[in-house]
Design a protein around this motif. Structure first.
Motif, PDB file in Angstrom:
ATOM      1  N   ASP A 197       0.900  -1.182  -0.112  1.00 51.06           N
ATOM      2  CA  ASP A 197      -0.029  -0.062   0.029  1.00 51.06           C
ATOM      3  C   ASP A 197       0.812   1.133   0.037  1.00 51.06           C
ATOM      4  OD1 ASP A 197      -2.243  -1.474   0.083  1.00 51.06           O
ATOM      5  OD2 ASP A 197      -2.705  -1.305   2.291  1.00 51.06           O
ATOM      6  N   LYS A 198       1.859   1.211   0.686  1.00 50.26           N
ATOM      7  CA  LYS A 198       2.857   2.276   0.940  1.00 50.26           C
ATOM      8  C   LYS A 198       3.600   2.553  -0.595  1.00 50.26           C
ATOM      9  CE  LYS A 198       1.791   2.906   5.372  1.00 50.26           C
ATOM     10  NZ  LYS A 198       0.446   2.979   5.275  1.00 50.26           N
ATOM     11  N   LEU A 199       3.939   1.331  -1.180  1.00 49.56           N
ATOM     12  CA  LEU A 199       4.770   1.742  -2.239  1.00 49.56           C
ATOM     13  C   LEU A 199       4.042   1.942  -3.467  1.00 49.56           C
ATOM     14  CD1 LEU A 199       7.085  -1.771  -1.846  1.00 49.56           C
ATOM     15  CD2 LEU A 199       7.686   0.750  -1.688  1.00 49.56           C
ATOM     16  N   LEU A 200       2.715   1.528  -3.764  1.00 49.63           N
ATOM     17  CA  LEU A 200       1.954   1.839  -4.737  1.00 49.63           C
ATOM     18  C   LEU A 200       1.915   3.497  -5.029  1.00 49.63           C
ATOM     19  CD1 LEU A 200      -1.287  -0.172  -4.713  1.00 49.63           C
ATOM     20  CD2 LEU A 200       0.146   0.166  -6.643  1.00 49.63           C
ATOM     21  N   PRO A 201       1.696   4.425  -4.180  1.00 52.59           N
ATOM     22  CA  PRO A 201       1.868   5.839  -4.586  1.00 52.59           C
ATOM     23  C   PRO A 201       3.477   6.067  -5.261  1.00 52.59           C
ATOM     24  CG  PRO A 201       0.983   5.470  -2.369  1.00 52.59           C
ATOM     25  CD  PRO A 201       1.700   4.126  -2.681  1.00 52.59           C
ATOM     26  N   LEU A 202       4.323   5.502  -4.932  1.00 57.08           N
ATOM     27  CA  LEU A 202       5.661   5.837  -5.401  1.00 57.08           C
ATOM     28  C   LEU A 202       5.933   5.276  -6.800  1.00 57.08           C
ATOM     29  CD1 LEU A 202       8.361   4.484  -2.665  1.00 57.08           C
ATOM     30  CD2 LEU A 202       7.111   6.815  -2.822  1.00 57.08           C
ATOM     31  N   TYR A 203       5.258   4.197  -7.013  1.00 60.36           N
ATOM     32  CA  TYR A 203       5.418   3.581  -8.422  1.00 60.36           C
ATOM     33  C   TYR A 203       4.403   4.375  -9.352  1.00 60.36           C
ATOM     34  CZ  TYR A 203       8.216  -0.399  -6.512  1.00 60.36           C
ATOM     35  OH  TYR A 203       9.026  -0.843  -5.752  1.00 60.36           O
ATOM     36  N   ARG A 204       3.436   4.646  -8.816  1.00 55.54           N
ATOM     37  CA  ARG A 204       2.319   5.558  -9.503  1.00 55.54           C
ATOM     38  C   ARG A 204       2.764   6.928  -9.714  1.00 55.54           C
ATOM     39  NH1 ARG A 204      -2.315   4.601  -6.566  1.00 55.54           N
ATOM     40  NH2 ARG A 204      -2.937   2.934  -7.874  1.00 55.54           N
ATOM     41  N   ARG A 205       3.685   7.561  -8.921  1.00 50.22           N
ATOM     42  CA  ARG A 205       4.242   8.864  -9.188  1.00 50.22           C
ATOM     43  C   ARG A 205       5.299   8.733 -10.280  1.00 50.22           C
ATOM     44  NH1 ARG A 205       3.162  14.007 -10.012  1.00 50.22           N
ATOM     45  NH2 ARG A 205       4.994  15.068  -9.525  1.00 50.22           N
ATOM     46  N   TYR A 206       5.926   7.553 -10.489  1.00 47.99           N
ATOM     47  CA  TYR A 206       6.872   7.508 -11.474  1.00 47.99           C
ATOM     48  C   TYR A 206       6.166   7.496 -12.763  1.00 47.99           C
ATOM     49  CZ  TYR A 206      10.191   4.550 -14.270  1.00 47.99           C
ATOM     50  OH  TYR A 206      10.939   3.801 -15.476  1.00 47.99           O
ATOM     51  N   TYR A 207       4.991   6.656 -12.893  1.00 52.33           N
ATOM     52  CA  TYR A 207       4.142   6.501 -14.031  1.00 52.33           C
ATOM     53  C   TYR A 207       3.684   7.996 -14.214  1.00 52.33           C
ATOM     54  CZ  TYR A 207       0.499   5.346 -17.375  1.00 52.33           C
ATOM     55  OH  TYR A 207      -0.148   5.241 -18.421  1.00 52.33           O
ATOM     56  N   GLU A 208       2.998   8.711 -13.490  1.00 53.04           N
ATOM     57  CA  GLU A 208       2.515   9.958 -13.839  1.00 53.04           C
ATOM     58  C   GLU A 208       3.621  10.857 -14.273  1.00 53.04           C
ATOM     59  OE1 GLU A 208      -0.571  10.328  -9.833  1.00 53.04           O
ATOM     60  OE2 GLU A 208       1.282  11.386  -9.806  1.00 53.04           O
TER      61      GLU A 208
END
Ligand SMILES: [Zn+2]
Ligand SMILES: [Zn+2]
Length: 258
Positions: A197-208
Motif C-alpha cells: 500500500d505504501k509503495l503503490l503511490p511511489l510507483y504511481r508517481r513514476y508513471y505520472e
C-alpha cells in the motif's frame, strides 16, 4: 514472466547455485536473469562484493539461453561512477542493474548508518545519494530496489512515503525517465500488505511523471525465493499501467500480455 534479480555462487552472501535457480525457473516456467553483486569499496568490506568476470562467463555462458540470462548488480556510489561505468565494458552481460546499497559511504545494512537520523532524514539522504548516483552513472540499464533502505532502517515505521520528500522523489524519477532507466519493482517486501500500500503511490508517481517500464525482481539469495511474489508485482504493474521489461544483450524487451 521474468525474475530479473537474483544471486548465485559469485555473490558472497548467496546460498544458491545458478544451476539451482535454473531448475526452479523451469519448474515455474519463468525466465530469469542472474545479477551477481559488484560493489567497489564496500564500507564494511571493500573487496567482498567483487568477482572474477572471466570466470563468471566461463562458468555461466554454457547455461545461457533466451530465457536464462546473465547480468550484474552494480552498487552505485557517486564517487565511483567512472569506475563503475567500466565494469561491464568488454563483457557480454545481458543486463546491468544499478542499485544503491550505501549512502554517504555508509552501508544501509548497518544500524550505525542511521544513528542520529530520523526516519525522514535517512530517506532524504538516501534519495539525495540516489539522485547523484543516477546523474553520474551511465552504464546501467535499470534502477534496483528503491525500497532497499526500508529493509534495514531501524525505525518503528519501516516505510517510505512520497510525502517524506516529494521533490526528491520527483527528481529521481524524472532523471530515470530522462535516461530511459526502468524502475525495478522488487518483490522482497511485497508479502507485507502495508508495504504494498505504501509503495503503490511511489510507483504511481513514476508513471505520472512519464515512466512506462518496470523490471520485476525477487533478489533471491536462496533457491526457494526465485520467482517469489512475481504475481503480486504483476498486479502492481498492471494496476499502475507500467509495462514489464527485461534486458537481453543490453536491449530492453517488453513482456507483452502481462
Ligand atoms: Zn541490491
Ligand atoms: Zn540483489
Amino acid at each position: 514472466m521474468f525474475d530479473t534479480h537474483m544471486h548465485g555462487e559469485f555473490s558472497c552472501d548467496s546460498s544458491m547455485k545458478f544451476k539451482e535457480a535454473i531448475e526452479v525457473a523451469k519448474q515455474q516456467n519463468i525466465g530469469i536473469v542472474l545479477t551477481e553483486h559488484w560493489d567497489f569499496d564496500y564500507p564494511t568490506n571493500p573487496d567482498k562484493f567483487l568477482f572474477d568476470r572471466d570466470e563468471y562467463f566461463k562458468q555461466n555462458m554454457p547455461l545461457r539461453t533466451d530465457d536464462i540470462l546473465l547480468g550484474i548488480e552494480i552498487g552505485l556510489q557517486p564517487y565511483l561512477a567512472k569506475e563503475n561505468d567500466k565494469v561491464a565494458e568488454g563483457y557480454p552481460f545481458d543486463y546491468v542493474m544499478g542499485s544503491v546499497h550505501c549512502m554517504n559511504k555508509k552501508d544501509l545494512y548497518e544500524a550505525e548508518t542511521y544513528e542520529e537520523l530520523t526516519r525522514e532524514e535517512a530517506i532524504k539522504l538516501f534519495l539525495e545519494d540516489s539522485i547523484k548516483c543516477v546523474e553520474l552513472h551511465e552504464n546501467f540499464d535499470a534502477f534496483g530496489h528503491i525500497d532497499y533502505i526500508c529493509r534495514y532502517m531501524p525505525y518503528a515505521d519501516k516505510h517510505m512515503y512520497l510525502s517524506d520528500a516529494p521533490e526528491l522523489f520527483d527528481k529521481l524519477f524524472k532523471l530515470l525517465i530522462e535516461k530511459n532507466k526502468p524502475l525495478e519493482i522488487n518483490t522482497r517486501r511485497l508479502d507485507n500488505k502495508e508495504a504494498v500500500d505504501k509503495l503503490l503511490p511511489l510507483y504511481r508517481r513514476y508513471y505520472e511523471l512519464g515512466g512506462r517500464y518496470c523490471t520485476i525482481g525477487s533478489d533471491a539469495h536462496y533457491k526457494e525465493h526465485v520467482g517469489r511474489r512475481l504475481d503480486i508485482a504483476t498486479d502492481i504493474s498492471r494496476e499502475i499501467g507500467l509495462k514489464q521489461v527485461y534486458f537481453k544483450n543490453r536491449e530492453m524487451i517488453v513482456l507483452e500480455g502481462l
